[in-house]
Design a protein around this motif. Structure first.
Motif, mmCIF file in Angstrom:
data_model
loop_
_atom_site.group_PDB
_atom_site.id
_atom_site.type_symbol
_atom_site.label_atom_id
_atom_site.label_comp_id
_atom_site.label_asym_id
_atom_site.label_seq_id
_atom_site.Cartn_x
_atom_site.Cartn_y
_atom_site.Cartn_z
ATOM 1 N N ALA A 528 5.041 6.207 -1.972
ATOM 2 C CA ALA A 528 4.096 5.341 -2.681
ATOM 3 C C ALA A 528 3.978 3.981 -1.997
ATOM 4 N N VAL A 529 5.116 3.425 -1.545
ATOM 5 C CA VAL A 529 5.103 2.137 -0.849
ATOM 6 C C VAL A 529 4.314 2.239 0.449
ATOM 7 N N ILE A 530 4.572 3.287 1.217
ATOM 8 C CA ILE A 530 3.890 3.458 2.506
ATOM 9 C C ILE A 530 2.385 3.667 2.279
ATOM 10 N N SER A 531 2.014 4.443 1.273
ATOM 11 C CA SER A 531 0.593 4.667 0.975
ATOM 12 C C SER A 531 -0.103 3.367 0.602
ATOM 13 N N ALA A 532 0.573 2.538 -0.178
ATOM 14 C CA ALA A 532 -0.013 1.246 -0.559
ATOM 15 C C ALA A 532 -0.203 0.349 0.653
ATOM 16 N N LEU A 533 0.775 0.359 1.567
ATOM 17 C CA LEU A 533 0.660 -0.457 2.777
ATOM 18 C C LEU A 533 -0.542 -0.049 3.614
ATOM 19 N N PHE A 534 -0.787 1.250 3.734
ATOM 20 C CA PHE A 534 -1.905 1.722 4.556
ATOM 21 C C PHE A 534 -3.255 1.503 3.886
ATOM 22 N N ASN A 535 -3.252 1.161 2.601
ATOM 23 C CA ASN A 535 -4.510 0.890 1.900
ATOM 24 C C ASN A 535 -4.690 -0.587 1.581
ATOM 25 N N LEU A 536 -3.948 -1.423 2.314
ATOM 26 C CA LEU A 536 -3.938 -2.853 2.035
ATOM 27 C C LEU A 536 -4.597 -3.625 3.167
ATOM 28 N N SER A 537 -5.611 -4.409 2.831
ATOM 29 C CA SER A 537 -6.235 -5.279 3.828
ATOM 30 C C SER A 537 -5.482 -6.600 3.902
ATOM 31 N N LEU A 538 -5.707 -7.339 4.974
ATOM 32 C CA LEU A 538 -5.034 -8.621 5.143
ATOM 33 C C LEU A 538 -5.378 -9.577 4.008
#
Length: 612
Positions: A528-538
């Protein structure tokens, strides 16, 4: 972080003196235009401006594509692009002017110049942060944190307050002056010093004392004064991005044309021979081009980041200048003294490869000019061979990643130093003497052996500060992390198997179910953490949203579930009848706890990005 086929606009030709080359070949700007059109189309660059200059004037400029592809607005020579960190060269010039006026010196303690700064320096008594450290990014400051990127709610904030609102980035991480690590907050501080010691806003001071004396009228530091029609839109992967102000204006708020930056580059290439900028002379520019403050510079290494001008290599040659990047835009300007030529490239895309574009330009500019030679010597240094870890992370938040991956093995033979990263291709360097190495095929030093320091044996390798480490320390983190993630993958693959067995009634006790379920829940927290990181813009990183909340809660849940799983294993493992399940659960749980400790060490547990 792609667009319609670009259209070429008006070509302004020019010829460079044939005396520049051993085998005179006029620069073919028609050929360059054709190559750039192809390159921009291949890289999906919506629009661009390019200029070529020598030490007297602009030889050629051209514009390509669209400033706004949705409205089909073409780029013109007057279209303004956001120029990002090329702002720093103008800030550097302003600081050198104030130094030459006697307002302060490069060696002055910054906290004595401005006690209100929230710099946290454990070495303050012996090694304070000095003005030269800020100019050369050698103060040891972290780069700006996510919450200090874009300013969408405080239009009237002062530069001092903008710097201090990100006090965590002002913690000095190592002895000031030991190494380089790019830090935008340092140039925020310099912008404030310009205001404090000139009595003017940094925008007004640079405009009045640098831009206008150079005759640069198409560069602006205050975006609120720019008509929207004059400014290009910015794009990422072909999609338009919103225009957002930044907090650290003096680190990257320039809006300019390629011609404007070419005027700056031409003047720098001439070493200010026109005498147009007050309190700046040829010696000042020469000093700006020369790194001084790092341990490598003090041992004679001339390559690196100097005072708002840095050295870069393109097609085997050394170029001086600066790059800039901001959401939707990339800029590069540089000049080569041997060729007496320079270039400016500005594109309205921050997802394209600027390196490919610059290589196309510099290859044509070099033509048949010979590459600089290097006289090779046998290596006469001891203790070079071994493993080294990069120890000058630009953003401290990524230190946990680089700790396991940014490691290389160095081996010497004759005149050659081979640098072989644990991940990536090896590079060869040749010995020039006095502890310095040039990359094979190049004629200038990029590596300096520093020797023993308080942290261990150190080498400066093309800007990376390497500290010697052991074979075990080099390999163990990478091997362990690789093993852990392999185990986690097997944990996910094993889940359908035991779920089916549970449905078929083969798991007869609640303890058997929990021994399988807890390792799976632990891994799912990490997923879940990794998925959130990959869907996060700067931009989203600085705010509370589903992605940042998932990272915050998921990282804590990962650590807690790892500990609970370990407790269950210690209590109930003996009741497990399956030999595979028993041993695999142990391996999975130990792996999760090892990673939790690793993440705790690097402050990744409970990571609230909106506060970082």
């Amino acid at each position: 972080m792609k667009n319609k086929i670009l259209t070429a606009m008006t070509l302004l030709g020019g010829i460079v003196s044939s005396a520049l080359f051993a085998n005179p070949v006029p620069l073919d700007f028609n050929q360059l235009t054709t190559q750039l059109e192809t390159k921009f189309a291949d890289l999906n660059v919506p629009g661009a401006q390019v200029a070529v200059f020598d030490d007297k004037n602009i030889l050629w400029q051209n514009h390509f594509g669209f400033a706004d592809s949705a409205k089909q607005t073409p780029v013109s020579d007057n279209t303004l692009f956001r120029a990002g960190s090329t702002t720093k060269t103008f800030v550097g010039l302003a600081i050198m002017q104030l130094v030459n006026q006697g307002k302060f010196t490069l060696q002055d303690d910054v906290l004595q110049l401005e006690p209100r700064l929230l710099i946290n320096n454990a070495w303050q008594n012996t090694d304070p942060v000095r003005v030269i450290h800020l100019l050369e990014h050698s103060a040891g400051l972290d780069d700006m944190h996510f919450r200090n990127f874009y300013n969408v709610s405080e239009p009237d904030i002062t530069i001092l307050d903008a710097v201090n609102r990100d006090a965590a980035s002002l913690r000095v991480r190592w002895q000031p002056g030991s190494r380089h690590a790019y830090s935008n907050p340092g140039y925020g501080i310099l912008g404030h010093l310009i205001e404090l010691y000139s009595g003017q806003s940094f925008e007004h001071y640079i405009t009045e004392h640098v831009l206008l004396p150079l005759g640069i009228t198409q560069c602006h530091l205050n975006s609120s004064n720019i008509p929207e029609a004059d400014l290009s839109a910015g794009f990422v992967d072909g999609e338009a991005v919103a225009f957002r102000q930044i907090y650290l204006r003096s680190a990257g708020n320039l809006h300019c044309t390629a011609a404007g930056l070419a005027q700056l580059g031409s003047w720098l290439l001439s070493r200010g021979q026109t005498d147009s900028v007050p309190y700046v002379n040829p010696q000042t520019i020469q000093q700006m081009e020369q790194p001084e403050s790092t341990l490598a510079a003090k041992q004679g290494l001339a390559y690196g980041y100097a005072k708002a001008i840095y050295h870069a290599t393109r097609n085997g040659r050394e170029w001086l200048g600066h790059n800039g990047g901001i959401d939707g835009f990339l800029t590069s300007y540089a000049y080569n003294r041997d060729l007496n030529l320079g270039y400016v490239v500005m594109i309205n895309s921050s997802s394209a490869s600027m390196r490919q574009i610059v290589d196309t330009i510099t290859q044509l500019l070099a033509q048949n000019a010979p590459l600089p030679d290097a006289t090779l010597l046998p290596i006469d240094l001891e203790n070079l061979d071994g493993y080294y870890r990069v120890s000058n992370e630009r953003n401290q938040i990524f230190a946990g990643i680089s700790f396991s991956t940014a490691v290389a093995k160095l081996t010497t033979s004759g005149s050659t130093l081979v640098v072989a990263p644990l991940l990536g291709d090896a590079s060869e360097y040749v010995y020039l003497g006095q502890g310095q190495f040039a990359k094979a095929g190049e004629g200038f030093a990029k590596v300096s052996v520093i020797g023993n320091t308080v942290e261990g044996f150190a080498i400066d390798l093309d800007g990376d500060y390497l500290i010697k480490t052991s074979f075990l320390s080099a390999w163990l983190p990478l091997i362990m992390l690789g093993f852990i993630f392999s185990v986690f993958l097997l944990t996910l693959c094993y889940a359908p198997v035991w779920c089916i067995n549970a449905l078929r009634g083969k798991l007869t006790s609640r303890q058997q179910l929990w021994l399988r379920l807890m390792p799976l829940l632990t891994v799912l927290c990490l997923v879940a953490v990794i998925s959130a990181l990959f869907n996060l813009s700067l931009f989203e990183t600085a705010y509370i949203n589903w992605q940042t909340l998932t990272i915050y809660i998921g990282s804590l849940a990962f650590a807690i579930s790892s500990a609970i799983a370990l407790w269950l294993v210690m209590r109930a493992l003996k009741t497990e009848s399956s030999c595979f399940a028993r041993y695999f659960t142990v391996v999975s749980v130990i792996s999760a706890n090892f990673l939790a400790v690793y993440c705790y060490h690097f402050d990744y547990l409970g990571l609230a990005l909106w506060q970082w």
